[in-house]
Design a protein around this motif. Structure first.
Motif, PDB file in Angstrom:
ATOM      1  N   VAL A   1      -4.629  -0.600   6.470  1.00  0.00           N
ATOM      2  CA  VAL A   1      -4.395  -2.003   6.096  1.00  0.00           C
ATOM      3  C   VAL A   1      -4.138  -2.839   7.351  1.00  0.00           C
ATOM      4  O   VAL A   1      -4.750  -3.895   7.546  1.00  0.00           O
ATOM      5  CB  VAL A   1      -3.190  -2.114   5.130  1.00  0.00           C
ATOM      6  CG1 VAL A   1      -2.883  -3.576   4.833  1.00  0.00           C
ATOM      7  CG2 VAL A   1      -3.468  -1.355   3.838  1.00  0.00           C
TER       8      VAL A   1
ATOM      9  N   ALA B   1      -9.302   5.337  -4.666  1.00  0.00           N
ATOM     10  CA  ALA B   1      -8.431   4.221  -5.056  1.00  0.00           C
ATOM     11  C   ALA B   1      -7.575   3.746  -3.887  1.00  0.00           C
ATOM     12  O   ALA B   1      -7.375   2.546  -3.701  1.00  0.00           O
ATOM     13  CB  ALA B   1      -7.549   4.635  -6.236  1.00  0.00           C
ATOM     14  N   ALA B   2      -7.065   4.691  -3.091  1.00  0.00           N
ATOM     15  CA  ALA B   2      -6.230   4.325  -1.939  1.00  0.00           C
ATOM     16  C   ALA B   2      -7.044   3.523  -0.928  1.00  0.00           C
ATOM     17  O   ALA B   2      -6.571   2.512  -0.387  1.00  0.00           O
ATOM     18  CB  ALA B   2      -5.652   5.575  -1.288  1.00  0.00           C
TER      19      ALA B   2
ATOM     20  N   SER C   1      -9.868   1.828  -1.537  1.00  0.00           N
ATOM     21  CA  SER C   1     -10.268   0.565  -2.157  1.00  0.00           C
ATOM     22  C   SER C   1      -9.149  -0.468  -2.050  1.00  0.00           C
ATOM     23  O   SER C   1      -9.380  -1.613  -1.641  1.00  0.00           O
ATOM     24  CB  SER C   1     -10.619   0.804  -3.635  1.00  0.00           C
ATOM     25  OG  SER C   1     -10.805  -0.413  -4.312  1.00  0.00           O
ATOM     26  N   TRP C   2      -7.915  -0.057  -2.371  1.00  0.00           N
ATOM     27  CA  TRP C   2      -6.795  -0.988  -2.319  1.00  0.00           C
ATOM     28  C   TRP C   2      -6.420  -1.342  -0.885  1.00  0.00           C
ATOM     29  O   TRP C   2      -6.012  -2.472  -0.602  1.00  0.00           O
ATOM     30  CB  TRP C   2      -5.590  -0.401  -3.061  1.00  0.00           C
ATOM     31  CG  TRP C   2      -5.627  -0.727  -4.517  1.00  0.00           C
ATOM     32  CD1 TRP C   2      -6.061   0.075  -5.526  1.00  0.00           C
ATOM     33  CD2 TRP C   2      -5.249  -1.959  -5.120  1.00  0.00           C
ATOM     34  NE1 TRP C   2      -5.976  -0.572  -6.732  1.00  0.00           N
ATOM     35  CE2 TRP C   2      -5.475  -1.829  -6.509  1.00  0.00           C
ATOM     36  CE3 TRP C   2      -4.753  -3.158  -4.630  1.00  0.00           C
ATOM     37  CZ2 TRP C   2      -5.207  -2.860  -7.413  1.00  0.00           C
ATOM     38  CZ3 TRP C   2      -4.484  -4.192  -5.537  1.00  0.00           C
ATOM     39  CH2 TRP C   2      -4.711  -4.028  -6.910  1.00  0.00           C
TER      40      TRP C   2
ATOM     41  N   ARG D   1      -8.860  -3.917   0.257  1.00  0.00           N
ATOM     42  CA  ARG D   1      -8.625  -5.161  -0.484  1.00  0.00           C
ATOM     43  C   ARG D   1      -7.375  -5.879   0.032  1.00  0.00           C
ATOM     44  O   ARG D   1      -7.384  -7.096   0.246  1.00  0.00           O
ATOM     45  CB  ARG D   1      -8.472  -4.834  -1.973  1.00  0.00           C
ATOM     46  CG  ARG D   1      -8.330  -6.047  -2.874  1.00  0.00           C
ATOM     47  CD  ARG D   1      -8.240  -5.622  -4.329  1.00  0.00           C
ATOM     48  NE  ARG D   1      -9.435  -4.908  -4.757  1.00  0.00           N
ATOM     49  CZ  ARG D   1      -9.531  -4.260  -5.910  1.00  0.00           C
ATOM     50  NH1 ARG D   1      -8.505  -4.219  -6.734  1.00  0.00           N
ATOM     51  NH2 ARG D   1     -10.651  -3.641  -6.236  1.00  0.00           N
ATOM     52  N   LEU D   2      -6.301  -5.119   0.235  1.00  0.00           N
ATOM     53  CA  LEU D   2      -5.055  -5.721   0.720  1.00  0.00           C
ATOM     54  C   LEU D   2      -5.215  -6.261   2.144  1.00  0.00           C
ATOM     55  O   LEU D   2      -4.661  -7.316   2.475  1.00  0.00           O
ATOM     56  CB  LEU D   2      -3.928  -4.680   0.681  1.00  0.00           C
ATOM     57  CG  LEU D   2      -3.388  -4.330  -0.711  1.00  0.00           C
ATOM     58  CD1 LEU D   2      -2.509  -3.090  -0.645  1.00  0.00           C
ATOM     59  CD2 LEU D   2      -2.608  -5.491  -1.305  1.00  0.00           C
TER      60      LEU D   2
ATOM     61  N   ASP E   1      -7.128  -9.531   1.841  1.00  0.00           N
ATOM     62  CA  ASP E   1      -6.254 -10.591   1.306  1.00  0.00           C
ATOM     63  C   ASP E   1      -5.266 -11.072   2.370  1.00  0.00           C
ATOM     64  O   ASP E   1      -5.010 -12.284   2.491  1.00  0.00           O
ATOM     65  CB  ASP E   1      -5.476 -10.067   0.089  1.00  0.00           C
ATOM     66  CG  ASP E   1      -6.374  -9.863  -1.120  1.00  0.00           C
ATOM     67  OD1 ASP E   1      -7.517 -10.353  -1.088  1.00  0.00           O
ATOM     68  OD2 ASP E   1      -5.939  -9.203  -2.084  1.00  0.00           O
TER      69      ASP E   1
ATOM     70  N   GLN F   1     -16.325  -3.754  -2.586  1.00  0.00           N
ATOM     71  CA  GLN F   1     -15.852  -2.974  -3.737  1.00  0.00           C
ATOM     72  C   GLN F   1     -17.030  -2.418  -4.546  1.00  0.00           C
ATOM     73  O   GLN F   1     -16.973  -1.286  -5.041  1.00  0.00           O
ATOM     74  CB  GLN F   1     -14.950  -3.829  -4.627  1.00  0.00           C
ATOM     75  CG  GLN F   1     -13.680  -4.331  -3.953  1.00  0.00           C
ATOM     76  CD  GLN F   1     -12.764  -3.209  -3.486  1.00  0.00           C
ATOM     77  OE1 GLN F   1     -12.695  -2.141  -4.099  1.00  0.00           O
ATOM     78  NE2 GLN F   1     -12.069  -3.421  -2.379  1.00  0.00           N
TER      79      GLN F   1
ATOM     80  N   GLN G   1       0.840  -1.206   0.000  1.00  0.00           N
ATOM     81  CA  GLN G   1       0.000   0.000   0.000  1.00  0.00           C
ATOM     82  C   GLN G   1       0.881   1.264   0.000  1.00  0.00           C
ATOM     83  O   GLN G   1       0.598   2.227  -0.706  1.00  0.00           O
ATOM     84  CB  GLN G   1      -0.917  -0.008   1.230  1.00  0.00           C
ATOM     85  CG  GLN G   1      -1.810   1.214   1.375  1.00  0.00           C
ATOM     86  CD  GLN G   1      -2.942   1.256   0.381  1.00  0.00           C
ATOM     87  OE1 GLN G   1      -3.212   0.273  -0.303  1.00  0.00           O
ATOM     88  NE2 GLN G   1      -3.611   2.387   0.280  1.00  0.00           N
TER      89      GLN G   1
ATOM     90  N   GLU H   1       2.417   1.691  -3.469  1.00  0.00           N
ATOM     91  CA  GLU H   1       1.449   1.988  -4.523  1.00  0.00           C
ATOM     92  C   GLU H   1       0.816   3.365  -4.356  1.00  0.00           C
ATOM     93  O   GLU H   1       0.664   4.106  -5.331  1.00  0.00           O
ATOM     94  CB  GLU H   1       0.357   0.908  -4.528  1.00  0.00           C
ATOM     95  CG  GLU H   1      -0.587   0.980  -5.705  1.00  0.00           C
ATOM     96  CD  GLU H   1       0.069   0.618  -7.026  1.00  0.00           C
ATOM     97  OE1 GLU H   1      -0.412   1.091  -8.057  1.00  0.00           O
ATOM     98  OE2 GLU H   1       1.069  -0.115  -7.019  1.00  0.00           O
ATOM     99  N   PHE H   2       0.436   3.716  -3.128  1.00  0.00           N
ATOM    100  CA  PHE H   2      -0.299   4.962  -2.907  1.00  0.00           C
ATOM    101  C   PHE H   2       0.353   5.909  -1.905  1.00  0.00           C
ATOM    102  O   PHE H   2       0.025   7.092  -1.871  1.00  0.00           O
ATOM    103  CB  PHE H   2      -1.738   4.667  -2.443  1.00  0.00           C
ATOM    104  CG  PHE H   2      -2.587   4.037  -3.500  1.00  0.00           C
ATOM    105  CD1 PHE H   2      -3.148   4.803  -4.510  1.00  0.00           C
ATOM    106  CD2 PHE H   2      -2.789   2.676  -3.519  1.00  0.00           C
ATOM    107  CE1 PHE H   2      -3.915   4.225  -5.504  1.00  0.00           C
ATOM    108  CE2 PHE H   2      -3.553   2.080  -4.503  1.00  0.00           C
ATOM    109  CZ  PHE H   2      -4.123   2.856  -5.500  1.00  0.00           C
TER     110      PHE H   2
END
Length: 548
Positions: free
Chosen positions: A106, A506-507, A509-510, A513-514, A517, A142, A95, A98-99
Motif C-alpha cells: 500500500v 483479496a489482499a 486487490s484491496w 485499491r487502498l 484511493d 480490478q 490493510q 483487514e488482511f
C-alpha cells in the motif's frame, strides 16, 4: 516565512484565523509538498519489501527498540505527524486490520503513484485530469486482476493446501525458514479451525522462549504461559481447572475499620477465625473436584499453605487477556467470588504441567485428546528477543492469510508477476484513450513496475534488465513469470506459480485499491490550513496494561 494565502476578495486567510495559524495553497506550496512527504514515507518502507528486504531499527518515544522489516510496525512506531503522509498511513493501517498482510505494498505503490503524478504535473496536466486517469486505471486494474487467478484453495482443512497458501507470506518475513514456519502455522490453524466464520486469529498464540533456533519451534494444542506455578505441585493429569478473577487471600473491607482487642486471647481468636475462613474456602474448592486453581491476581501465604495440604496446583496469571484465553482453552468461567466453582464453571484439559524449555519456566495447558480445542500455541524459539518479536509478526501474517483464504481461496502469481502483467495490459488500455487521461493511465501502469523493480534491487540484481526480461516473457504469454531473487544471471526470471510463490487475491486487490484511493486523496488536496497548536503539556496517554 509562510506565504499569505489570500481569499477571492484579496483578504489574507490569516485574517480569518487566530494568530499562529498557517496556510499553504497552490501547486508548489500544498500539492508538491504533500507529494514530497508521501515519497519520503514510501522510500523508508520500500527497501523492506520482499524476502530480501532490509530491516529498520526504530526507537520509539519510550526508548523501546524495534528491529524489523514489517511495514505495519515501522509505521506504527514512527508516529507520523505530516497530514498527507498520515493519509497513506491510514490506508496501510486499514490493510493491516483487514488482511494483516501486504501493508508495505500500500505504502510503496501509493508513493510511486505520487512520484509519477509529480512528473505529470510538471508536464502541465491538472490534478483533476490525473485523478480521473488514476481512477479509471484503478477500476480497470480490478477487472484485469480477476482474470489472473492461478490457484484456488478449495479445502483449507487439507494441511498441504494450507501450507501452500501461507508459505509466500511467511517467506517475505522469514526467508529461508518458510517451510518450517508454514508447517507450524498450518497445523496450529487447523487444530482450532471448525468453520470459516468461527475462526479467530487471536486463538493462535505465540509463546516466545529464548534459546535454540527456529527449527526447534513446535505447536502445542492448548495454551503455554511463560511463567511458573506458585506451589510445589507441578504436574496434574486429567486437570479440572477452577479460574478466579479475584485474589485468593483473606478478604478485606472496602472501608477502613477498627477492631478493639482487650487481651491476648482476642488476638489469637481473630487470627484463628481468619485462618479457618481461608481453610474452609480451599476445602470447598478441593471438594468440588478441582485440582488446578488459576487466579488473575495473587495467592495469600495462608491460602497457598492450605492448597499444598489438598494437593492443589496454583497458577498465577496477572494478565487479564491471558486469563480469558485460559478460560477459552479449558472451557471454564472466571469467577469474581471466592468459593467452590459449579461443575459447569470448571474448565478441563488433559494435563497442566510446569516445563523448563531453554531455561524458561513455562506452564502448559495441554488438550491433545480434545477434538474441540479452542486455542493453539506456537512455541517460538530463537537466539535473540528481536528475532522472536519478528518471528511473532511473521506468524501473525501467516495466520491472517489463512483466515483470508478461508473467506476467499483465490491466489495470484507472486514475485511481481501479477504487477507486470497488469502493467502490460493497462499500458495497452491507455493507448485506447484519446484524451489527456491516457498519460495518467500509462503512468499508473508504469507505477506497478515498482514491485518487481524493488524485489530485483533488494536481491542485488540489475532492475532494468530484470524488468525487460519480465516484459519479454509476458509478451509470449508466460503470465506467471516473476523475479527470481536467487538468480545468478542477469535475466532473473522464474515461473512463480510452478515455484509455489502465490499472493492472496483479496489482499492484493484491496492493497492496490487502498493505495490508489490514498494517492487520489492526496492529489485532491489544494490547500492546507493548520490551526495554532493548543498550549500546555499534552495529557499522558494510557498504554496497554501488558504485552497482549
Amino acid at each position: 516565512m509562510y506565504a499569505q494565502t489570500r481569499g477571492p476578495n484579496g483578504i489574507p486567510i490569516s485574517d480569518l484565523l487566530k494568530d499562529g495559524a498557517k496556510s499553504f495553497s497552490g501547486i508548489d506550496e500544498a500539492v508538491l509538498k504533500n507529494l514530497e512527504a508521501c515519497k519520503a514515507l514510501s522510500t523508508i518502507t520500500r527497501t523492506s519489501l520482499g524476502p530480501n528486504g532490509m530491516n529498520k531499527l526504530v526507537v520509539n518515544h519510550l526508548d523501546k527498540v524495534f528491529l524489523t522489516s514489517d511495514a505495519a510496525t515501522i509505521l506504527k512506531e514512527m508516529e507520523i505527524v505530516h497530514p498527507a503522509a498520515k493519509l497513506v498511513g491510514f490506508g496501510a493501517d486499514m490493510q493491516e486490520k483487514e488482511f494483516g498482510d501486504s501493508t508495505n505494498l500500500v505504502v510503496v505503490f501509493a508513493g510511486e503513484l505520487l512520484i509519477n503524478a509529480e512528473d505529470l504535473l510538471r508536464m502541465g496536466l491538472h490534478t483533476s485530469q490525473i485523478v480521473a486517469g488514476y481512477t479509471k486505471a484503478g477500476l480497470k486494474l480490478q477487472e484485469i486482476l480477476e482474470g489472473l487467478v492461478v490457484f484456488k484453495a478449495d479445502d483449507m482443512k487439507n494441511v498441504d493446501i494450507a501450507r501452500k497458501a501461507i508459505r509466500t507470506a511467511l517467506a517475505s518475513k522469514q526467508y529461508g525458514y518458510e517451510d518450517v514456519l508454514s508447517d507450524l502455522v498450518a497445523k496450529a490453524c487447523l487444530q482450532i479451525c471448525r468453520s470459516p466464520k468461527s475462526f479467530n486469529v487471536d486463538n493462535v498464540r505465540v509463546a516466545k522462549v529464548l534459546g535454540g533456533s527456529i527449527t526447534d519451534s513446535l505447536v502445542i494444542k492448548g495454551l503455554c504461559m511463560t511463567r511458573g506455578a506458585e506451589g510445589t505441585v507441578k504436574h496434574v493429569k486429567n486437570a479440572k481447572v477452577a479460574i478466579f478473577a479475584t485474589a485468593l487471600d483473606a478478604s478485606t473491607t472496602e472501608t477502613k475499620g477498627t477492631v478493639l482487642m482487650k487481651n491476648a486471647q482476642d488476638i489469637l481468636d481473630y487470627n484463628m477465625g481468619e485462618e479457618k475462613a481461608i481453610e474452609e474456602t480451599i476445602k470447598q474448592i478441593a471438594s468440588s473436584g478441582a485440582n488446578v486453581v488459576v487466579t488473575g491476581q495473587s495467592f495469600g501465604e495462608m491460602a497457598l499453605h492450605f492448597m499444598e495440604r489438598h494437593s492443589l496446583m496454583a497458577v498465577k496469571c496477572p494478565s487479564k487477556f491471558e486469563l480469558r484465553r485460559i478460560c477459552k482453552a479449558t472451557g471454564g468461567t472466571a469467577l469474581a467470588r471466592m468459593g467452590a466453582p459449579l461443575p459447569e464453571e470448571m474448565g478441563t484439559c488433559d494435563s497442566v504441567s510446569v516445563e523448563e524449555i531453554g531455561g524458561t519456566t513455562c506452564v502448559v495447558f495441554n488438550n491433545e485428546s480434545s477434538e474441540n480445542a479452542q486455542v493453539a500455541t506456537i512455541l517460538a524459539r530463537s537466539s535473540t528477543q528481536n528475532m522472536l518479536d519478528d518471528l511473532e509478526r511473521a506468524v501473525d501474517d501467516g495466520v491472517n492469510v489463512f483466515k483470508g483464504a478461508l473467506r476467499d481461496g483465490r491466489f495470484v502469481a507472486g514475485a511481481g508477476a501479477t504487477e507486470i502483467e497488469i502493467s502490460r495490459q493497462l499500458q495497452a488500455f491507455g493507448e485506447t484513450h484519446a484524451g489527456l487521461d491516457q498519460y495518467s493511465i500509462k503512468k499508473y501502469a508504469e507505477s506497478l513496475e515498482v514491485v518487481p523493480r524493488t524485489l530485483a534491487e533488494n536481491a542485488g540484481l540489475t532492475a532494468s534488465d530484470v524488468i525487460s526480461s519480465l516484459y519479454a516473457a509476458h509478451e509470449t504469454g508466460k503470465n506467471s513469470s516473476g523475479v527470481d531473487i536467487e538468480s545468478e544471471n542477469e535475466e532473473g526470471v522464474l515461473d512463480a506459480t510452478a515455484q509455489g510463490i502465490l499472493d492472496h487475491y483479496a489482499a492484493k486487490s484491496w492493497a492496490l485499491r487502498l493505495a490508489t484511493d490514498a494517492a487520489v486523496e492526496v492529489l485532491r488536496v489544494d490547500q492546507i490550513i493548520m490551526a495554532k497548536p493548543a498550549g500546555g503539556p499534552k495529557p499522558p496517554q494510557q498504554g496497554p496494561m501488558d504485552a497482549d
